[in-house]
Design a protein around this motif. Sequence first.
Motif, PDB file in Angstrom:
ATOM      1  N   TRP A   1       7.521  11.610  -4.058  1.00 26.16           N
ATOM      2  CA  TRP A   1       7.820  11.506  -5.493  1.00 26.16           C
ATOM      3  C   TRP A   1       7.577  12.879  -6.148  1.00 26.16           C
ATOM      4  N   ASP A   2       6.471  13.535  -5.740  1.00 24.31           N
ATOM      5  CA  ASP A   2       6.153  14.872  -6.281  1.00 24.31           C
ATOM      6  C   ASP A   2       7.278  15.855  -5.966  1.00 24.31           C
TER       7      ASP A   2
ATOM      8  N   GLU B   1       2.845  16.754  -9.667  1.00 28.29           N
ATOM      9  CA  GLU B   1       1.919  15.650  -9.386  1.00 28.29           C
ATOM     10  C   GLU B   1       1.192  15.217 -10.663  1.00 28.29           C
ATOM     11  N   ASP B   2       0.792  16.212 -11.477  1.00 29.25           N
ATOM     12  CA  ASP B   2       0.111  15.880 -12.741  1.00 29.25           C
ATOM     13  C   ASP B   2       1.009  15.064 -13.657  1.00 29.25           C
TER      14      ASP B   2
ATOM     15  N   ASP C   1       0.840  -1.200   0.000  1.00 25.90           N
ATOM     16  CA  ASP C   1       0.000   0.000   0.000  1.00 25.90           C
ATOM     17  C   ASP C   1       0.873   1.248   0.000  1.00 25.90           C
ATOM     18  N   LEU C   2       0.966   1.871  -1.178  1.00 28.58           N
ATOM     19  CA  LEU C   2       1.746   3.106  -1.295  1.00 28.58           C
ATOM     20  C   LEU C   2       0.772   4.236  -1.599  1.00 28.58           C
ATOM     21  N   GLY C   3       0.469   5.024  -0.566  1.00 26.22           N
ATOM     22  CA  GLY C   3      -0.502   6.112  -0.718  1.00 26.22           C
ATOM     23  C   GLY C   3       0.205   7.419  -1.020  1.00 26.22           C
ATOM     24  N   GLY C   4      -0.398   8.509  -0.597  1.00 27.58           N
ATOM     25  CA  GLY C   4       0.172   9.812  -0.859  1.00 27.58           C
ATOM     26  C   GLY C   4       1.253  10.178   0.141  1.00 27.58           C
ATOM     27  N   GLY C   5       1.134   9.678   1.370  1.00 32.55           N
ATOM     28  CA  GLY C   5       2.090  10.075   2.396  1.00 32.55           C
ATOM     29  C   GLY C   5       2.625   8.930   3.207  1.00 32.55           C
TER      30      GLY C   5
ATOM     31  N   GLU D   1      11.946   8.036 -13.063  1.00 31.23           N
ATOM     32  CA  GLU D   1      12.287   6.858 -12.256  1.00 31.23           C
ATOM     33  C   GLU D   1      13.691   6.980 -11.668  1.00 31.23           C
ATOM     34  N   GLU D   2      14.570   7.631 -12.437  1.00 30.29           N
ATOM     35  CA  GLU D   2      15.933   7.828 -11.932  1.00 30.29           C
ATOM     36  C   GLU D   2      15.922   8.803 -10.737  1.00 30.29           C
ATOM     37  N   LEU D   3      15.108   9.878 -10.866  1.00 35.41           N
ATOM     38  CA  LEU D   3      15.038  10.879  -9.781  1.00 35.41           C
ATOM     39  C   LEU D   3      14.478  10.298  -8.482  1.00 35.41           C
TER      40      LEU D   3
END
Length: 534
Positions: A204-205, A240-241, A170-174, A273-275
């Motif tokens: 990630w954002d 995010e977009d 489960d990988l959510g927003g936070g 993906e690298e970042l």
Amino acid sequence: MATFGIDLGTTYSCVAHIDDTGRPAIIKNRPGDDTTPSVVYFESPENVVVGKEAKAVAKIQPDLVVSLIKRQMGKSFEITVHGQTHTPESISALILRELADAAAENVGEPVTDVVITVPAYFGVAERNATRRAGEIAGLNVLSIVDEPVAAALHYDAINAGGTKTLFVYDLGGGTFDTTVIKVSPEEIQVVCTDGDHHLGGADWDDRLAEYLLEQFQAEHPETEAADDEEFLQSLAAGAEDIKKQLSRMQSRRFNARFGGDTSQIEVSREKFEELTSELLERTVTITQRTLRTAAERGITEFDDVLLVGGSSRMPAVTAALESLGLKPRMHDPDLAVAKGAARYALIESIKIRSDEDGGEAPAEVVEEIAAQLDLPVEKVRALAGKRVATVVPRAFGVKVINRVGGREQYTIEHVLRANTPLPAETEPQRFGTAYPNQVEISVEIWEQSGSVESEALEDNEHIAEGVISGLPPLPENSPIDISFQMAADGLLTVHALELRTRKDLRIEVQIKGGLTDEQVSAARNAVARYNVSA
Ligand code: AMP
């Protein structure tokens, strides 16, 4: 009596109920979306805006906007806006208030009885704070349920029959968590759980937004864009977009504009993906640790690997899990938790009604609820019989003094380990008094705060304490036995026994830093005075 399931997420929240076909259904919010950003904008001393409008002003008026509050749940954290002091509980309550009001408007009946979900590895304080948030919002919180348990319940509703072993990623927003769960017609049993509550889509954002800024600055070295809140807000929203689009496409372009300067910044999926590879790697480490814990409990194969949480849509997640030999499957990632919570809310309401009548769900109660909800009696009976068994989310222990090379050092010795099935009771563990002629013994109870057990004080949270006093002067290292007990609902009791006098101490854990009943009712009044809208 309708019941509702609320997924109170770090970045997005969602409400579901059981509809009149007997299936869980998402209730849309006021703007007509399935999920609502968990963001609160204190527009004025009277008006609060929750959701996507609030998210849009986050970087423009950062002092008036609160995001990611779930990361502060259970902590002593305060924030003052327009002269009014808020806690994580009261801010979460404002989100819950908006979710409940919008849901009530949408389904045409009041939203009172709810189940709220929390990450499985949430400790006692965070769970307590979540329940308090519900109370401050004026809701009747039937129960707090683990997000992966809710996801598994939803899975079970769709794939009924037999016993299945599931791995939930489960990988959510936070937040991120991994859980191994066994689902059978009678029971949902958590085998083990792990996670990191400071890891999610928002990270990630951030990485991508930083990259966009660097690229813009590289093209326009003189720019002062980095100091402009509005520009940073556009980068955050853009990041995010683009991230979401890169889950489907190979490359996206971002148009950045500040002052007279413009840049078209190309971001390939590969670059993204690298970042963010280090972030994904952290989820892989936790996944591997969970696989090892499951293997220690004899589980090495999974019938399904469920991807839950919006961020599990990133293709890199599937690829990483496949490289570990798992075969992940997308499972209604944004909505599964709320839908499962709605089902759990129904189970809880049946149980509560049954308990009032004593024990097992009597036929009349089952029939009455089935009639009220317009559901088949067998369906309600099957739900009423479903048990949910969970594990100790994090280790608990006591503070001890260690003498290393003549120096005294405090450390935590864990007695009740994480992932012990609940209800749990440990064997007494032997400790000794620290000094000669001790006439009292203080027992401090600590809970593991990080993802992994560590004896360092800073990796643990002090949650309660007690003292055995009135002892005759005892020689150093006189034996004390300490045992821990945790009930199925998470209530912790610690028993300490001094063996020579047989004087003992029983501590029922009252959570430190939690709000008192008076504070809850004051906060409820304060929250009720706000005019909350979307
Ligand atoms: P949740 O807490 O489960 O609602 O997850 C929300 C998180 O999922 C946010 O960080 C979103 O940006 C992220 N998310 C939603 N859809 C996608 C997608 N298609 N690709 C990548 N991340 C996504």
